[in-house]
Structure formats: C-alpha cells, structure tokens
Design a protein around this motif. Structure first.
Motif, short mmCIF file in Angstrom:
data_model
loop_
_atom_site.label_atom_id
_atom_site.label_comp_id
_atom_site.label_asym_id
_atom_site.label_seq_id
_atom_site.Cartn_x
_atom_site.Cartn_y
_atom_site.Cartn_z
N PHE A 1 -5.59 7.85 -0.01
CA PHE A 1 -6.05 7.73 -1.38
C PHE A 1 -5.29 8.59 -2.38
CE2 PHE A 1 -9.91 6.26 0.87
CZ PHE A 1 -10.00 5.02 0.28
N SER A 2 -4.27 9.30 -1.93
CA SER A 2 -3.50 10.12 -2.87
C SER A 2 -2.21 9.39 -3.24
CB SER A 2 -3.18 11.47 -2.26
OG SER A 2 -2.26 11.33 -1.20
N ASP A 3 -1.51 9.94 -4.19
CA ASP A 3 -0.25 9.34 -4.66
C ASP A 3 0.95 9.90 -3.91
OD1 ASP A 3 -1.68 7.94 -6.53
OD2 ASP A 3 -1.41 9.45 -8.09
N GLY A 4 0.80 10.27 -2.69
CA GLY A 4 1.90 10.84 -1.94
C GLY A 4 1.65 12.31 -1.68
N GLY A 5 1.20 13.03 -2.68
CA GLY A 5 0.79 14.42 -2.53
C GLY A 5 1.89 15.33 -2.04
#
Length: 127
Positions: free
Chosen positions: A34-38
């Motif tokens: 659910f993150s943008d790559g992080g």
C-alpha cells in the motif's frame, strides 16, 4: 523444571518467535503493497528482522542453546527499546504488552533448552 515443562517451554519459545516473525512479515507486506515504494532500507531491515526471527525460532526448535539465548535477547532488546521510547515520548508504545509476553516466553524457552541439555547429559551419563 522437569522434562515435560522443559519441552513445553521450548515449544512456546519457538512458536512465539515464529508467530511474531509471521506477523512482522504480514505487516511488512501490507506496508509495501500500500505504499508508493517507500524506503528500501526500511524494507530490507524488516525482512532481515523476519529472517532472523525465523532462523532463531528454528534453532530453538532444534534445541540449540545459542539460538535460544539470542532469541530471548532479541525480545529483551525489543522491550527495552519500547520502554525507552515510552519514557522519552511519554506515550505508550504499541505492542509493548505483546513483546513483553513474547520476551517472557522466550526467556522461559531458553531456560527449557538448558534444562533439556542437562537432562540429556544426565541420561547419557547414566547409561
């Protein structure tokens, strides 16, 4: 500690390490999904933590003294870190009760591994 309680303590310790490792793996997977790559560094550290927990849990299952002590020390440091965070920020750290229970189970598991080795040594000397 008798033989049966030693085995129960060992079972509780390796199962605790495995469950905490599985929960950490699921949490890491959800965060990555659910993150943008992080941060890549945080992801690698989380997976390394999971690998360490699984390896130490396997070692406790195999009744290895070093793995039992290291797993107990791992959870002692986790609880200690949460306590320091709790004192500094004056807010309760999330999961401190879970890690405290895991710490006590792993400390008892280390005690069980040492008792198991003492029983096997006594049994071997008696033969």
């Amino acid at each position: 500690m008798n033989v049966k309680s030693a085995y129960n303590a060992i079972y509780g310790a390796w199962l605790t390490g495995f469950v905490i490792g599985a929960l950490t793996l699921i949490q890491t997977g959800v965060v990555i999904f659910f993150s943008d790559g992080g941060e890549r560094k945080e992801t690698v550290l989380a997976f390394a933590s999971v690998a360490i927990l699984f390896a130490l849990s396997y070692g406790v299952w195999r009744r290895n003294k070093i793995c039992a002590v290291l797993l107990a020390v791992y959870f002692v440091f986790q609880v200690g870190g949460m306590a320091v965070s709790w004192i500094q920020s004056r807010t309760a750290a999330g999961g401190v009760l879970l890690y405290f229970i895991a710490m006590s189970l792993c400390l008892n598991g280390a005690r069980g591994v040492f008792a198991h080795h003492r029983f096997t040594r006594i049994k071997a000397e008696g033969l």
